[in-house]
Design a protein around this motif. Structure first.
Motif, PDB file in Angstrom:
ATOM      1  N   VAL A 103       0.830  -1.201   0.000  1.00 17.09           N
ATOM      2  CA  VAL A 103       0.000   0.000   0.000  1.00 17.09           C
ATOM      3  C   VAL A 103       0.866   1.253   0.000  1.00 17.09           C
ATOM      4  N   PHE A 106       2.314   1.616  -3.523  1.00 21.06           N
ATOM      5  CA  PHE A 106       1.252   2.011  -4.449  1.00 21.06           C
ATOM      6  C   PHE A 106       0.872   3.473  -4.235  1.00 21.06           C
ATOM      7  N   SER A 107       0.777   3.876  -2.980  1.00 21.02           N
ATOM      8  CA  SER A 107       0.427   5.261  -2.659  1.00 21.02           C
ATOM      9  C   SER A 107       1.437   6.234  -3.251  1.00 21.02           C
ATOM     10  N   SER A 110       1.491   6.105  -7.324  1.00 20.97           N
ATOM     11  CA  SER A 110       0.313   6.752  -7.901  1.00 20.97           C
ATOM     12  C   SER A 110       0.291   8.243  -7.596  1.00 20.97           C
ATOM     13  N   SER A 118      -4.209   9.107  -5.875  1.00 19.81           N
ATOM     14  CA  SER A 118      -3.458   8.319  -4.896  1.00 19.81           C
ATOM     15  C   SER A 118      -4.218   8.182  -3.583  1.00 19.81           C
ATOM     16  N   SER A 122      -5.608   4.409  -2.961  1.00 18.69           N
ATOM     17  CA  SER A 122      -4.818   3.737  -1.930  1.00 18.69           C
ATOM     18  C   SER A 122      -5.700   3.334  -0.758  1.00 18.69           C
ATOM     19  N   ALA A 126      -6.360  -0.389   0.530  1.00 19.18           N
ATOM     20  CA  ALA A 126      -6.114  -0.748   1.931  1.00 19.18           C
ATOM     21  C   ALA A 126      -7.342  -1.422   2.542  1.00 19.18           C
ATOM     22  N   THR A 145      -1.507   4.559   3.240  1.00 18.09           N
ATOM     23  CA  THR A 145      -2.217   5.225   2.149  1.00 18.09           C
ATOM     24  C   THR A 145      -1.861   6.696   2.035  1.00 18.09           C
ATOM     25  N   THR A 213       9.151   2.904   1.793  1.00 16.21           N
ATOM     26  CA  THR A 213       8.594   1.552   1.714  1.00 16.21           C
ATOM     27  C   THR A 213       9.297   0.621   2.689  1.00 16.21           C
TER      28      THR A 213
END
Length: 463
Positions: A103, A106-107, A110, A118, A122, A126, A145, A213
């Motif tokens: 997540v 990805f957040s 994006s 985003s 996100s 989630a 997120t 991350t």
């Protein structure tokens, strides 16, 4: 065995859950602090009250835009086709910690393309992960997120200051003259290739993405230590959106379920979006994004009836935005009308050199962003003296814009203003996620200072 980052995250979260109030209280507290600061610089009480009242409704348009970010994002995400895609992505992680890291990544990825996209997608991802993997820590998922908006978004295509500098009509002529520096920068226009498309910007984005991350992966609790949604009293909505199976029995109901009427309006809306973007990405605005998402949602739902239901389901999540944004507009009114922001900026400039100016601008932007979390409107106010100082100190002007945006993003990790859409969709409070976002803030702020200083030294003046 818990690592030190996980212990730190849980300690910060425990503190936040006990001591951090609701996000609305932040707005009220910031109002009092800024009022006292105005008194401290010599402004009279009546002057401050007037500035607060005059500014209180200045963000009405932006408030509606943000409410529509929530609604249109939800409308698209609630469409069956998009839901199936989210379900597929939600099945990728094989552990609770991996789910949080997914997540977070990805957040951030994006957010480089668009921060509104985003935030909403996100949060939807989630929530689906929490539904499929109930033993993941719901607080860590919620915090993950928000990390795109707390790190790389301003270095991407929706970065407000970079967009304003690249768009001719986005800033007043007086600001363009200052940026031009007597012809040093033609027309005072700083294109994307001197801000977000610099290789230095790409390096900073990549470093932030990897570091954040990794921090979230290490900080997220394992399944045996997680606090899931059920233990927090939060019910995750059912997976597949219900289909509209009711039969139309009247002409009015048949119109509500008309795919043809829906398709005609979608074609009209998307035609306008395409026309408005004929000049390229610099024409991208929040209004264009919201219209595009609404039209996409209409197309995916297929009928007016299904669209109306999705909008009705989304609107309760907008209450926090509607309540809190006017108070932040009042805070901005005090800061702008008393010239408090100028005094703070001049203090930073007086402490700067050519080498330290980018990092100090990031710190300044982050500090002010806690009280006025609106990058675009702040930049219009601050660009004149920030860019003038950049000319005087012979600093790459595009990098100053990028550094300003970097600081603006970091502030979002400790300011619940931008958290509201996600918190509403996930049924969380600011206290639930700020232990994790504060940990990322402690890691990211020193990293931003190092990156802005080191990478800034590779860039010449003026561009």
């Amino acid at each position: 065995m818990r690592g030190w980052l996980q212990r730190a995250a849980l300690a910060f979260t425990s503190f936040a859950e006990r001591w951090i109030p609701d996000a609305f209280v932040f707005a009220l507290g910031a109002t009092v602090i800024v009022f006292i600061a105005g008194l401290a610089i010599g402004s009279g009480p009546l002057e401050l009250v007037s500035a607060w009242g005059q500014g209180f409704w200045d963000l009405l348009s932006f408030t509606m835009q943000m409410a529509l970010v929530i609604v249109t994002g939800y409308v698209v995400a609630a469409a069956p086709a998009i839901h199936r895609l989210v379900v597929r992505i939600a099945g990728w992680p094989r552990s609770a910690k991996g789910a949080v890291a997914l997540v977070a990544a990805f957040s951030m990825l994006s957010a480089w393309f668009n921060w509104g996209f985003s935030l909403i997608f996100s949060a939807v991802l989630a929530r689906e992960i929490a539904r499929r993997r109930p033993k993941v820590d719901y607080r860590a998922l919620g915090a993950a997120t928000l990390l795109g908006l707390g790190s790389v978004w301003a270095q991407g295509l929706s970065g407000s200051a970079a967009l304003q500098m690249a768009t001719p009509a986005a800033l007043p002529a007086r600001i363009r003259e200052i940026v031009a520096g007597g012809g040093v920068v033609p027309d005072g226009i700083i294109r994307f290739d001197h801000t977000i498309f610099l290789w230095q910007s790409f390096v900073s984005v990549l470093v932030e993405l990897v570091v954040v991350t990794l921090v979230m992966y290490l900080a997220a609790p394992s399944e045996e230590n997680a606090r899931d949604a059920a233990s927090m009293g939060i019910a995750i909505p059912p997976g597949e959106p219900p289909a509209d199976s009711a039969l139309a029995s009247t002409p009015g109901e048949r119109l509500e379920r008309s795919r043809l009427l829906n398709a005609v309006v979608v074609a009209l809306g998307l035609s306008y979006v395409g026309y408005s973007l004929r000049g390229g990405l610099t024409a991208l605005t929040l209004n264009t994004i919201n219209l595009a998402l609404l039209m996409l949602g209409m197309a995916l739902h297929g009928t007016p009836a299904r669209l109306m239901k999705a909008v009705r389901d989304a609107t309760p999540a907008t209450w926090g935005v509607l309540l809190q944004f006017p108070f932040y507009a009042g805070i901005a009114g005090i800061i702008v009308n008393t010239h408090l922001n100028e005094r703070i900026a001049h203090l930073f400039v007086s402490l700067s050199s050519q080498r330290t100016f980018p990092a100090l601008m990031s710190i300044y932007s982050a500090a002010l962003g806690v009280f006025v979390p609106s990058g675009g409107s702040k930049w219009i106010i601050e660009a004149p003296y920030v860019m003038k100082a950049a000319h005087e100190l012979k600093v790459h002007l595009g990098w100053v814009v990028a550094c300003y945006d970097l600081g603006e993003a970091v502030a979002n990790l400790v300011q619940p203003f931008w958290m509201l859409p996600v918190l509403a969709l996930l049924s969380l409070k600011a206290r639930d996620v700020m232990g994790y976002t504060f940990l990322v803030f402690l890691v990211l702020l020193p990293l931003v200072i190092v990156l802005t200083t080191a990478l800034g030294a590779t860039l010449p003046y003026p561009l």
